[in-house]
Design a protein around this motif. Structure first.
Motif, mmCIF file in Angstrom:
data_model
loop_
_atom_site.group_PDB
_atom_site.id
_atom_site.type_symbol
_atom_site.label_atom_id
_atom_site.label_comp_id
_atom_site.label_asym_id
_atom_site.label_seq_id
_atom_site.Cartn_x
_atom_site.Cartn_y
_atom_site.Cartn_z
ATOM 1 N N UNK A 320 0.839 -1.202 0.000
ATOM 2 C CA UNK A 320 0.000 0.000 0.000
ATOM 3 C C UNK A 320 0.872 1.248 0.000
ATOM 4 N N UNK A 321 1.911 1.216 0.858
ATOM 5 C CA UNK A 321 2.762 2.401 1.012
ATOM 6 C C UNK A 321 3.537 2.702 -0.276
ATOM 7 N N UNK A 322 3.994 1.654 -0.967
ATOM 8 C CA UNK A 322 4.698 1.891 -2.229
ATOM 9 C C UNK A 322 3.812 2.710 -3.172
ATOM 10 N N UNK A 323 2.543 2.277 -3.321
ATOM 11 C CA UNK A 323 1.622 2.970 -4.243
ATOM 12 C C UNK A 323 1.347 4.398 -3.800
ATOM 13 N N UNK A 324 1.032 4.566 -2.512
ATOM 14 C CA UNK A 324 0.666 5.900 -2.020
ATOM 15 C C UNK A 324 1.853 6.857 -2.035
ATOM 16 N N UNK A 325 3.018 6.344 -1.636
ATOM 17 C CA UNK A 325 4.211 7.183 -1.595
ATOM 18 C C UNK A 325 4.616 7.600 -3.013
ATOM 19 N N UNK A 326 4.509 6.644 -3.945
ATOM 20 C CA UNK A 326 4.854 6.933 -5.349
ATOM 21 C C UNK A 326 3.904 8.000 -5.907
ATOM 22 N N UNK A 327 2.595 7.838 -5.669
ATOM 23 C CA UNK A 327 1.604 8.810 -6.173
ATOM 24 C C UNK A 327 1.862 10.185 -5.563
ATOM 25 N N UNK A 328 2.143 10.206 -4.247
ATOM 26 C CA UNK A 328 2.405 11.471 -3.554
ATOM 27 C C UNK A 328 3.667 12.130 -4.128
ATOM 28 N N UNK A 329 4.680 11.321 -4.383
ATOM 29 C CA UNK A 329 5.956 11.795 -4.918
ATOM 30 C C UNK A 329 5.747 12.392 -6.318
ATOM 31 N N UNK A 330 4.921 11.732 -7.134
ATOM 32 C CA UNK A 330 4.659 12.212 -8.501
ATOM 33 C C UNK A 330 3.890 13.538 -8.494
ATOM 34 N N UNK A 331 2.809 13.589 -7.696
ATOM 35 C CA UNK A 331 1.994 14.813 -7.669
ATOM 36 C C UNK A 331 2.704 15.912 -6.892
ATOM 37 N N UNK A 332 3.515 15.508 -5.907
ATOM 38 C CA UNK A 332 4.250 16.481 -5.092
ATOM 39 C C UNK A 332 5.213 17.314 -5.921
ATOM 40 N N UNK A 333 5.693 16.741 -7.034
ATOM 41 C CA UNK A 333 6.596 17.492 -7.928
ATOM 42 C C UNK A 333 5.932 18.760 -8.444
ATOM 43 N N UNK A 334 4.608 18.704 -8.560
ATOM 44 C CA UNK A 334 3.880 19.847 -9.113
ATOM 45 C C UNK A 334 3.674 20.945 -8.063
ATOM 46 N N UNK A 335 3.848 20.575 -6.789
ATOM 47 C CA UNK A 335 3.699 21.546 -5.701
ATOM 48 C C UNK A 335 4.799 21.244 -4.680
ATOM 49 N N UNK A 336 6.066 21.522 -5.042
ATOM 50 C CA UNK A 336 7.186 21.057 -4.212
ATOM 51 C C UNK A 336 7.223 21.634 -2.803
ATOM 52 N N UNK A 337 6.527 22.765 -2.573
ATOM 53 C CA UNK A 337 6.575 23.309 -1.202
ATOM 54 C C UNK A 337 5.408 22.833 -0.340
ATOM 55 N N UNK A 338 4.690 21.785 -0.813
ATOM 56 C CA UNK A 338 3.521 21.303 -0.054
ATOM 57 C C UNK A 338 3.906 20.946 1.381
#
Length: 501
Positions: A320-338
């Motif tokens: 579960x964590x692999x999927x969630x962390x990967x998704x967060x990492x991908x979308x986080x690139x678009x808002x790096x100061x989140x």
């Protein structure tokens, strides 16, 4: 001049077996010379196609393409499509061959006959006509499958897609994604829009309705291969973040033995790499972050003597964590100061404690896995238990790389990893990096051998327990989705029955 003689041949269909056999050959042979008797001739041949004697039927079917001239061709195509319901294999093959031969004379006319039966024919005819299209179209040469023909297929398919079962939808996506004109970026975009329409992303999501969940998953699975850096997954990712993630725990599925939550998270992870500009990026990132926290436990409190105060070690759900962390990492690139600007200091501190605790458990697990796989090659790695350990090592290495990124000050989103269930790209620097980063012991040579796409499993932490079932799952192999056509995707309404030659 010989009209009377031809009429005698036509009347032969009412005679005995010998007369019928002769009629089956001579009606088509002289058909073109008597246009005024065309209707009678076609009807006579049809009677022979339904004769009780199988050899007469076969002869009559074999000759049907000779009637496919001018305006008669769509009618012949319609008839041949209805004859696909035959259960005699030799007869069925003759029908297939006859359809293919008239396809080469006039593809659009033949498709007209096929689609009219798909839209209005009996269920068995509809099913076989769709199957015919999904298996035979790709075998036809380019001079037959012109741009105009492909456009006709797309237009007619859209009509059919207004009312299909899940299984039919999968077949139509196979047909459409194989069309040359839809291999372009705009073609792929069109297909994604078709899938989004089918998924009904405007509707309210009902997590407790298995059909609603099933439909979304099937559609998303069809959309995933279409996404790329030019064809964005934004609409689907937004829907998953806003409607599916908050209801993750209450999802239901008609598929036995399927971990529906993991299935959803895997799809989200695969789509997140191709997400474009998102309207509510911050609020969706927050939903993703909150869901990630649910699977990143805080360390158990320690008593004064340094032992756990009665609380059990939390289970770490790596898949579960692999999927969630990967998704967060991908979308986080678009808002790096989140993490730094959008969260308060207390929240960020809490997150770092969770990351640290998870990373500690991860290191222990990675060491155990490496030890267990050390020196194993070839056949030894193919046992069920070792396959699971190889996948587990990929998952833990991936999480390790992503956690290290988030520990940077400020958090970094630069690393790239290949999701554990995807095939490894040869020049994947991050994979090399993970093997150096994690522990000093050298990894087994084959640890990067990727699992099959459908190897999905949740891994528990260092308890030494490995899950025994790498349950394979594929919608296309599922029997019985069609049910009585009245479920979810199925209610296609009453259509006319019987021979409509």
């Amino acid at each position: 001049q010989h009209k009377d003689a031809y009429q005698v041949i036509l009347d032969g269909v009412k005679g005995g077996a010998k007369e019928k056999r002769l009629a089956a050959q001579f009606i088509p042979k002289f058909f073109k010379h008597f246009p005024e008797l065309a209707d009678s001739a076609i009807n006579a041949q049809l009677d022979l196609c339904e004769d009780e004697d199988v050899s007469i039927r076969r002869q009559a079917i074999k000759e049907l393409p000779q009637f496919a001239t001018g305006d008669n061709l769509p009618r012949v195509a319609d008839i041949l499509t209805q004859l696909l319901q035959s259960d005699d294999s030799a007869e069925f093959n003759l029908v297939n061959n006859a359809l293919l031969s008239i396809f080469k004379m006039d593809a659009k006319g033949t498709l007209g006959g096929l689609f009219s039966q798909i839209l209005q024919g009996e269920d068995i005819v509809r099913e076989r006509a769709i199957k015919f299209l999904s298996t035979k179209l790709k075998t036809l040469p380019e001079e037959v499958m012109t741009k105009e023909v492909e456009e006709f297929i797309l237009t007619e398919s859209k009509k059919v897609l207004e009312d299909v079962t899940g299984e039919e939808f999968v077949l139509f996506m196979k047909i459409l994604s194989g069309l040359k004109s839809l291999q372009t970026v705009s073609g792929r975009q069109q297909l994604v829009e078709l899938v989004a329409e089918q998924a009904d992303l405007e509707q309210t999501f009902n997590p407790s309705d298995p059909d609603c969940v099933d439909r979304l998953l099937q559609c998303t699975r069809q959309a995933v291969p279409l996404f790329s850096k030019n064809v964005h997954s934004t609409k689907f990712v937004t829907y998953f973040c806003e409607h599916v993630l908050p209801n993750l725990g209450s999802l239901t599925t008609p598929v036995e033995g399927l971990d529906i939550q993991l299935e959803v998270l895997k799809l989200l992870a695969e789509m997140s790499s191709f997400c474009g500009d998102m309207e509510k990026l911050e609020s969706n990132l927050k939903k993703l972050f909150d869901k990630l926290l649910e699977y990143m436990p805080l360390p158990p409190e320690e008593a004064e003597n340094g032992e756990n105060a009665g609380s059990e070690e939390p289970k770490l759900q790596f898949s579960y964590v692999e999927c969630l962390l990967y998704s967060f990492h991908q979308l986080g690139r678009k808002l790096p100061d989140f993490l730094t600007a959008k969260l308060n200091a207390e929240k960020l501190k809490d997150f770092k404690i969770r990351l640290q605790y998870f990373a500690r458990g991860l290191q222990v697990y990675i060491r155990q896995l490496r030890l267990a796989l050390q020196g194993k090659t070839g056949e030894a790695l193919k046992t069920e238990e070792n396959k699971i350990k190889v996948v587990a090592l990929k998952i833990t290495n991936n999480i390790n790389v992503l956690i290290k990124d988030l520990f940077h000050i400020p958090p970094s989103y630069k690393s790239t990893v290949t999701l554990s269930w995807k095939p490894v790209q040869k020049a994947d620097a991050s994979q090399k990096r993970t093997s150096e980063d994690t522990t000093s012991s050298s990894p087994p040579k084959k640890s990067s051998a990727g699992p099959k796409r459908d190897a999905r499993q949740i891994y528990n932490p260092p308890s030494g327990k490995y899950s025994s079932n790498l349950g394979s799952f594929s919608y296309e192999q599922r029997g019985g989705f069609r049910g009585g056509r009245g479920r979810g995707w199925g209610g296609r309404g009453n259509r006319s029955r019987g021979r409509i030659y």
